[in-house]
Design a protein around this motif. Structure first.
Motif, PDB file in Angstrom:
ATOM      1  N   LEU A  46      32.752  61.717   0.428  1.00  0.00           N
ATOM      2  CA  LEU A  46      32.175  60.676   0.363  1.00  0.00           C
ATOM      3  C   LEU A  46      30.438  61.050   0.779  1.00  0.00           C
ATOM      4  O   LEU A  46      29.449  61.076   0.579  1.00  0.00           O
ATOM      5  CB  LEU A  46      32.664  59.132   1.161  1.00  0.00           C
ATOM      6  CG  LEU A  46      33.223  58.498   0.593  1.00  0.00           C
ATOM      7  CD1 LEU A  46      33.862  57.590   1.361  1.00  0.00           C
ATOM      8  CD2 LEU A  46      32.829  57.802  -0.517  1.00  0.00           C
ATOM      9  N   ALA A  47      30.708  62.646   1.807  1.00  0.00           N
ATOM     10  CA  ALA A  47      29.088  62.843   1.992  1.00  0.00           C
ATOM     11  C   ALA A  47      28.777  63.875   1.449  1.00  0.00           C
ATOM     12  O   ALA A  47      27.595  63.912   1.334  1.00  0.00           O
ATOM     13  CB  ALA A  47      29.650  63.364   3.578  1.00  0.00           C
ATOM     14  N   LEU A  48      29.389  64.341   0.185  1.00  0.00           N
ATOM     15  CA  LEU A  48      29.891  65.764  -0.029  1.00  0.00           C
ATOM     16  C   LEU A  48      29.070  64.720  -1.754  1.00  0.00           C
ATOM     17  O   LEU A  48      27.553  65.033  -2.587  1.00  0.00           O
ATOM     18  CB  LEU A  48      30.223  66.492  -1.086  1.00  0.00           C
ATOM     19  CG  LEU A  48      30.781  67.192   0.331  1.00  0.00           C
ATOM     20  CD1 LEU A  48      31.821  68.907  -0.303  1.00  0.00           C
ATOM     21  CD2 LEU A  48      29.015  68.107   0.569  1.00  0.00           C
ATOM     22  N   ALA A  49      28.963  63.714  -2.395  1.00  0.00           N
ATOM     23  CA  ALA A  49      28.425  62.593  -3.062  1.00  0.00           C
ATOM     24  C   ALA A  49      27.493  62.294  -2.293  1.00  0.00           C
ATOM     25  O   ALA A  49      25.985  61.880  -3.830  1.00  0.00           O
ATOM     26  CB  ALA A  49      29.394  61.701  -3.121  1.00  0.00           C
ATOM     27  N   GLU A  50      27.058  61.896  -1.474  1.00  0.00           N
ATOM     28  CA  GLU A  50      25.496  61.240  -0.744  1.00  0.00           C
ATOM     29  C   GLU A  50      24.729  62.681  -0.772  1.00  0.00           C
ATOM     30  O   GLU A  50      23.611  62.617  -1.682  1.00  0.00           O
ATOM     31  CB  GLU A  50      26.075  61.109   0.694  1.00  0.00           C
ATOM     32  CG  GLU A  50      24.666  60.341   0.566  1.00  0.00           C
ATOM     33  CD  GLU A  50      24.341  59.193   0.346  1.00  0.00           C
ATOM     34  OE1 GLU A  50      22.733  58.419  -0.231  1.00  0.00           O
ATOM     35  OE2 GLU A  50      24.724  58.125  -0.787  1.00  0.00           O
ATOM     36  N   LEU A  51      25.670  63.753  -0.865  1.00  0.00           N
ATOM     37  CA  LEU A  51      24.275  65.220  -0.715  1.00  0.00           C
ATOM     38  C   LEU A  51      24.041  65.072  -2.055  1.00  0.00           C
ATOM     39  O   LEU A  51      23.261  64.789  -2.443  1.00  0.00           O
ATOM     40  CB  LEU A  51      25.088  66.010  -0.692  1.00  0.00           C
ATOM     41  CG  LEU A  51      24.531  67.828  -0.224  1.00  0.00           C
ATOM     42  CD1 LEU A  51      23.351  66.940   0.897  1.00  0.00           C
ATOM     43  CD2 LEU A  51      25.086  68.512   0.260  1.00  0.00           C
ATOM     44  N   ARG A  52      24.935  65.112  -2.655  1.00  0.00           N
ATOM     45  CA  ARG A  52      24.785  65.152  -4.728  1.00  0.00           C
ATOM     46  C   ARG A  52      23.702  64.121  -5.136  1.00  0.00           C
ATOM     47  O   ARG A  52      23.045  64.722  -5.593  1.00  0.00           O
ATOM     48  CB  ARG A  52      25.947  65.273  -5.449  1.00  0.00           C
ATOM     49  CG  ARG A  52      26.215  65.099  -6.782  1.00  0.00           C
ATOM     50  CD  ARG A  52      27.010  65.281  -7.625  1.00  0.00           C
ATOM     51  NE  ARG A  52      27.202  64.868  -9.078  1.00  0.00           N
ATOM     52  CZ  ARG A  52      27.542  64.628 -10.320  1.00  0.00           C
ATOM     53  NH1 ARG A  52      28.769  64.211  -9.382  1.00  0.00           N
ATOM     54  NH2 ARG A  52      28.043  64.380 -10.946  1.00  0.00           N
ATOM     55  N   SER A  53      24.257  62.584  -4.765  1.00  0.00           N
ATOM     56  CA  SER A  53      22.704  61.922  -5.187  1.00  0.00           C
ATOM     57  C   SER A  53      21.895  62.090  -4.831  1.00  0.00           C
ATOM     58  O   SER A  53      20.402  61.836  -6.003  1.00  0.00           O
ATOM     59  CB  SER A  53      23.131  60.372  -5.148  1.00  0.00           C
ATOM     60  OG  SER A  53      23.525  60.010  -3.168  1.00  0.00           O
ATOM     61  N   ARG A  54      21.213  62.604  -3.971  1.00  0.00           N
ATOM     62  CA  ARG A  54      19.855  63.131  -3.831  1.00  0.00           C
ATOM     63  C   ARG A  54      19.325  64.693  -3.602  1.00  0.00           C
ATOM     64  O   ARG A  54      18.244  64.662  -3.763  1.00  0.00           O
ATOM     65  CB  ARG A  54      19.852  63.353  -1.953  1.00  0.00           C
ATOM     66  CG  ARG A  54      19.782  61.504  -1.053  1.00  0.00           C
ATOM     67  CD  ARG A  54      20.177  61.539   0.671  1.00  0.00           C
ATOM     68  NE  ARG A  54      20.619  60.164   0.533  1.00  0.00           N
ATOM     69  CZ  ARG A  54      19.968  59.857   0.513  1.00  0.00           C
ATOM     70  NH1 ARG A  54      18.506  59.614   0.895  1.00  0.00           N
ATOM     71  NH2 ARG A  54      20.319  58.145   1.377  1.00  0.00           N
ATOM     72  N   LEU A  55      20.517  65.292  -4.366  1.00  0.00           N
ATOM     73  CA  LEU A  55      19.776  66.923  -4.297  1.00  0.00           C
ATOM     74  C   LEU A  55      20.318  67.308  -6.154  1.00  0.00           C
ATOM     75  O   LEU A  55      19.772  68.368  -6.154  1.00  0.00           O
ATOM     76  CB  LEU A  55      20.306  67.428  -3.073  1.00  0.00           C
ATOM     77  CG  LEU A  55      19.654  67.860  -2.224  1.00  0.00           C
ATOM     78  CD1 LEU A  55      20.353  68.908  -0.878  1.00  0.00           C
ATOM     79  CD2 LEU A  55      18.328  67.834  -1.146  1.00  0.00           C
ATOM     80  N   GLY A  56      21.030  66.361  -6.702  1.00  0.00           N
ATOM     81  CA  GLY A  56      20.951  66.861  -8.057  1.00  0.00           C
ATOM     82  C   GLY A  56      22.651  67.732  -7.736  1.00  0.00           C
ATOM     83  O   GLY A  56      23.420  67.984  -6.531  1.00  0.00           O
ATOM     84  N   ALA A  57      23.481  67.458  -9.248  1.00  0.00           N
ATOM     85  CA  ALA A  57      24.538  68.363  -9.395  1.00  0.00           C
ATOM     86  C   ALA A  57      24.815  69.486  -8.773  1.00  0.00           C
ATOM     87  O   ALA A  57      25.973  70.325  -9.728  1.00  0.00           O
ATOM     88  CB  ALA A  57      25.484  67.485 -10.401  1.00  0.00           C
ATOM     89  N   GLY A  58      23.577  70.399  -9.129  1.00  0.00           N
ATOM     90  CA  GLY A  58      23.698  71.518  -9.301  1.00  0.00           C
ATOM     91  C   GLY A  58      24.290  72.399  -7.914  1.00  0.00           C
ATOM     92  O   GLY A  58      24.411  74.620  -8.605  1.00  0.00           O
ATOM     93  N   LEU A  59      24.072  71.972  -7.096  1.00  0.00           N
ATOM     94  CA  LEU A  59      25.160  72.699  -5.942  1.00  0.00           C
ATOM     95  C   LEU A  59      26.056  73.003  -6.011  1.00  0.00           C
ATOM     96  O   LEU A  59      26.606  73.274  -6.352  1.00  0.00           O
ATOM     97  CB  LEU A  59      24.674  71.624  -4.314  1.00  0.00           C
ATOM     98  CG  LEU A  59      23.444  71.543  -4.155  1.00  0.00           C
ATOM     99  CD1 LEU A  59      23.425  69.645  -3.456  1.00  0.00           C
ATOM    100  CD2 LEU A  59      22.711  71.521  -3.391  1.00  0.00           C
ATOM    101  N   THR A  60      25.805  74.672  -5.526  1.00  0.00           N
ATOM    102  CA  THR A  60      27.265  75.158  -4.630  1.00  0.00           C
ATOM    103  C   THR A  60      27.703  74.594  -3.464  1.00  0.00           C
ATOM    104  O   THR A  60      26.914  75.312  -2.225  1.00  0.00           O
ATOM    105  CB  THR A  60      27.476  76.607  -5.245  1.00  0.00           C
ATOM    106  OG1 THR A  60      27.047  76.735  -7.041  1.00  0.00           O
ATOM    107  CG2 THR A  60      28.272  77.281  -5.385  1.00  0.00           C
ATOM    108  N   VAL A  61      29.039  74.923  -3.254  1.00  0.00           N
ATOM    109  CA  VAL A  61      29.344  74.768  -1.480  1.00  0.00           C
ATOM    110  C   VAL A  61      30.347  75.388  -1.422  1.00  0.00           C
ATOM    111  O   VAL A  61      31.173  75.686  -1.868  1.00  0.00           O
ATOM    112  CB  VAL A  61      29.670  73.326  -1.587  1.00  0.00           C
ATOM    113  CG1 VAL A  61      30.235  72.658   0.430  1.00  0.00           C
ATOM    114  CG2 VAL A  61      28.789  72.549  -1.462  1.00  0.00           C
ATOM    115  N   ARG A  62      29.429  76.262  -0.277  1.00  0.00           N
ATOM    116  CA  ARG A  62      30.914  77.645   0.322  1.00  0.00           C
ATOM    117  C   ARG A  62      31.684  76.685   1.034  1.00  0.00           C
ATOM    118  O   ARG A  62      31.510  76.215   1.691  1.00  0.00           O
ATOM    119  CB  ARG A  62      29.675  78.285   0.980  1.00  0.00           C
ATOM    120  CG  ARG A  62      28.755  80.235   0.015  1.00  0.00           C
ATOM    121  CD  ARG A  62      28.528  80.538   0.652  1.00  0.00           C
ATOM    122  NE  ARG A  62      27.408  81.220   0.325  1.00  0.00           N
ATOM    123  CZ  ARG A  62      26.005  80.221  -0.841  1.00  0.00           C
ATOM    124  NH1 ARG A  62      25.781  79.465  -0.761  1.00  0.00           N
ATOM    125  NH2 ARG A  62      25.273  81.307  -1.502  1.00  0.00           N
TER     126      ARG A  62
END
Length: 368
Positions: A46-62
């Motif tokens: 859920l936290a990462l989904a919120e992050l994705r909604s604000r910064l886009g789906a191109g993020l890579t998370v280590r």
């Protein structure tokens, strides 16, 4: 900005089954035997989904492999880059090893867990890298967590946009064995550096103040007045609620969720969510909770036994908020908070609600 994530897969496992924590393999086995299901990965996603909604789906998370992070990253629709392979079953040593591996490669390390996980991250990285906790544990007295999973994602996105500074926040923890024996023993272990977003990052829990006998007696009288014949009263945990129970004539555990009848007799002590759900379906009931001192949490911190199913069965109009005027004043105007794990229910509970502060006295107070 480079993000990292480490998940404690068993964080919060003992909450709804009334074990007051999840530290230790024995407690985790007992929690599973009682029907507990892990939800840490779900809340991290859920936290990462919120992050994705604000910064886009191109993020890579280590992250760490599997349940320690990669599963949650993929569930949020982001790309995991695995930097640590944990053992099976995972242990606190895996949390520390993953945090060490990630610290050198990220600008913000997200971790999903409770106070015990915060201590592991503290031991591993100290103040070497900014961190932010996604709340998935039972107690979470530390000031390093978002007020909800989505709030953590929002704070992380704000930091990525350069919209926040950092501050050193307290890592607190309770002795879980002492809590199970009825003794509350909290300790400050150190500090972690977190984004400074006051409305999205929770405060640390502060010790209770002396409760006025007249205020507590007045609150008890107001609760008794609301109960009809054959109705039950569910009391949340905490020193205030224990004092209220005593004023009603019952001696209850300070950290448990307890059920009283109209005459103040103890019907069930230290109940888990499953039994509580059965009770409120069979018996008309009221639920009374008090905010955690300094934090303002009504639901979702240390009282997960009062589950969304319990609250829906009882009805939002039968949720009673009680607090002394001193406890409300100590919040400094900050709102009361709910984080039940059911976002729809949380939205239903927000707004202004009367708080019982004494005999015939109420204060309208916001819930967020």
């Amino acid at each position: 900005m480079r993000f990292g994530l480490v998940v404690n897969p068993v964080a919060g496992l003992g909450g709804r089954v009334g074990l007051k924590g999840s530290d230790g393999a024995d407690v985790q086995r007992r929690a599973r035997a009682l029907g507990a299901e892990p939800r840490a990965a779900e809340r991290a996603a859920l936290a990462l989904a919120e992050l994705r909604s604000r910064l886009g789906a191109g993020l890579t998370v280590r992250t760490a492999a599997g349940a320690m992070g990669a599963d949650a990253v993929a569930a949020a629709g982001l790309r995991p880059a695995v930097v640590h392979e944990p053992g099976r079953p995972t242990t606190p040593a895996d949390t520390r090893a993953a945090a060490v591996a990630l610290a050198a490669e990220v600008d913000l390390l997200l971790f999903a867990g409770g106070d015990g996980t915060a201590r592991d991250v503290l031991d591993a990285v100290g103040l070497s890298v900014p961190v932010l906790g996604v709340p998935t544990g039972v107690k979470m007295h530390s000031a390093v967590f978002g007020v909800s999973p989505r709030a953590a994602g929002e704070a992380a996105a704000l930091m990525a946009a350069g919209g926040t500074t950092l501050r050193d926040a307290e890592v607190m923890d309770l002795d879980e064995d002492a809590v199970r024996e009825g003794r509350v023993s909290a300790r400050l272990y150190g500090h972690l550096r977190v984004p400074d977003v006051p409305v999205r990052i929770q405060q640390r829990k502060v010790g209770g103040s002396v409760t006025s006998p007249s205020s507590v007696g007045g609150i008890a009288a107001e609760l008794r007045r609301r109960l009809g014949p054959g109705e039950a009263l569910v009391l949340g945990p905490g020193g205030t609620m224990r004092a209220v129970a005593a004023a009603l004539g019952a001696d209850v555990p300070v950290m448990g969720v307890n059920v009283l009848d109209r005459d103040g007799r103890l019907v069930a002590a230290d109940v888990a969510a499953a039994r509580l759900e059965e009770t409120v379906r069979e018996t008309p009931a009221w639920v009374a909770v008090t905010p955690i001192g300094g934090q303002g949490f009504l639901l979702g911190r240390g009282n997960q036994q009062i589950s969304p199913a319990v609250l829906r069965a009882v009805g939002a109009d039968r949720l009673l908020v009680v607090a002394t005027e001193t406890k409300l004043a100590a919040l400094g105007g900050r709102p009361l908070l709910v984080d039940t794990g059911d976002e729809d229910l949380d939205r239903e509970l927000t707004g202004h609600r009367p708080v019982l502060t004494g005999h015939g006295r109420t204060a309208m107070y916001p819930i967020r």
